[in-house]
Design an enzyme around this catalytic site. Structure first.
Site, short mmCIF file in Angstrom:
data_model
loop_
_atom_site.label_atom_id
_atom_site.label_comp_id
_atom_site.label_asym_id
_atom_site.label_seq_id
_atom_site.Cartn_x
_atom_site.Cartn_y
_atom_site.Cartn_z
N SER A 157 0.59 -1.02 -0.13
CA SER A 157 0.07 0.08 -0.31
C SER A 157 1.04 0.91 -0.11
O SER A 157 1.72 1.37 -0.08
CB SER A 157 -0.92 -0.44 1.37
OG SER A 157 -1.56 -1.14 1.27
N1 SAM Z 1 -0.86 -5.21 4.12
C1 SAM Z 1 -0.49 -5.56 3.14
C2 SAM Z 1 0.93 -5.26 2.35
O1 SAM Z 1 2.38 -4.04 3.91
O2 SAM Z 1 2.13 -4.72 1.48
C3 SAM Z 1 -0.55 -4.83 1.70
C4 SAM Z 1 -1.58 -5.65 1.48
S1 SAM Z 1 -2.51 -5.72 -0.10
C5 SAM Z 1 -2.84 -4.57 -0.41
C6 SAM Z 1 -3.86 -6.93 0.06
C7 SAM Z 1 -3.09 -8.44 0.64
O3 SAM Z 1 -4.38 -8.67 1.05
C8 SAM Z 1 -2.80 -8.98 -0.65
O4 SAM Z 1 -1.96 -9.23 -0.80
C9 SAM Z 1 -4.01 -10.72 -0.94
O5 SAM Z 1 -2.57 -11.93 -0.95
C10 SAM Z 1 -4.22 -10.82 0.65
N2 SAM Z 1 -5.49 -10.77 0.66
C11 SAM Z 1 -6.60 -11.32 -0.20
N3 SAM Z 1 -7.94 -11.71 0.28
C12 SAM Z 1 -7.50 -12.39 1.59
C13 SAM Z 1 -7.72 -13.51 2.64
N4 SAM Z 1 -8.88 -13.57 2.18
N5 SAM Z 1 -7.11 -13.52 3.34
C14 SAM Z 1 -5.72 -13.14 4.07
N6 SAM Z 1 -5.51 -12.52 2.86
C15 SAM Z 1 -6.06 -12.25 1.76
#
Ligand code: SAM
Length: 209
Positions: free
Chosen positions: A59
């Protein structure tokens, strides 16, 4: 431990009074270049989201600071993160909280973030592979919950796993409609209240739910 004092460009855009000193200190301490792809390291300290592979992103620093700050975390708090991604947000949280529990649904990202967080010695970050929609019951309840992928509604298991007087920040919407960061607070009697706090753009919350 390779933590360094870094000056994020984002801090120039952020009014110095906008975020607490602990959030600002965390943003200056965590080496964001360690959480991005090698070819992106040159722009690691600019105020942009960046690709991390598998269609996912790290992000924008401003949003990371905003979501951290709005949880009102103190040094005794236990925080749950849904969406470990690169591990950067978890590292920021680990600078201000006592323990951080972070869940990622994509195995390759979960493995990479776990290795990276261990290498930089963020020993108070605990990660697991799984569908974060269901939270992480084993360590609940949490003082704060942060969801970093967009969902159509607040997952009920996460509401259950939030402590009384706890705070949750979560993007609500869909991939194709407007999204808003929603702050959900629980009072001392367990009654919840939600408010829209900022328009945003996040990748979707996937998983088997
Ligand atoms: N917080 C992260 C960082 O600091 O890099 C960025 C997150 S990215 C915008 C969103 C993340 O949520 C992705 O890695 C995606 O794979 C994960 N994600 C999506 N659905 C999910 C779920 N149901 N459970 C856990 N993770 C999930």
């Amino acid at each position: 431990m390779e933590k360094s004092t870094v000056k994020l460009d984002v801090l120039r855009f952020v009014g110095s009074n906008e975020f607490s000193s602990s959030t600002m200190k965390a943003m200056e301490t965590v080496p964001r270049h360690r959480f991005v792809l090698v070819e992106q390291q040159i722009v690691a300290y600019e105020n942009h989201p960046l690709p991390i592979g598998y269609g996912q992103t790290i992000s924008q620093p401003y949003i990371v600071a905003f979501m951290t700050d709005i949880l009102h975390i103190d040094a005794k708090h236990r925080i749950l993160e849904v969406g470990t991604g690169s591990g950067y947000q978890a590292a920021i949280l680990s600078e201000v909280a006592q323990e951080v529990y972070s869940i990622e649904v994509i195995k390759e990202l979960a493995d990479k973030a776990k290795r990276r967080l261990q290498e930089i010695e963020y020993t108070n970050v605990h990660t697991k592979l799984g569908d974060g929609y269901y939270g992480w019951d084993e360590y609940a309840p949490y003082d704060g919950i942060i969801v970093t992928a967009v969902s159509e509604k607040v997952p009920p298991p996460l509401v259950e796993q939030l402590k009384n007087n706890g705070r949750m920040i979560i993007p609500i919407g869909t991939e194709y409609t407007p999204q808003n960061l929603v702050l959900l607070t629980k009072n001392s009697k367990g009654i919840t209240h939600t408010e829209h706090v900022l328009p945003v753009r996040f990748v979707p919350l996937t998983g088997r739910h």
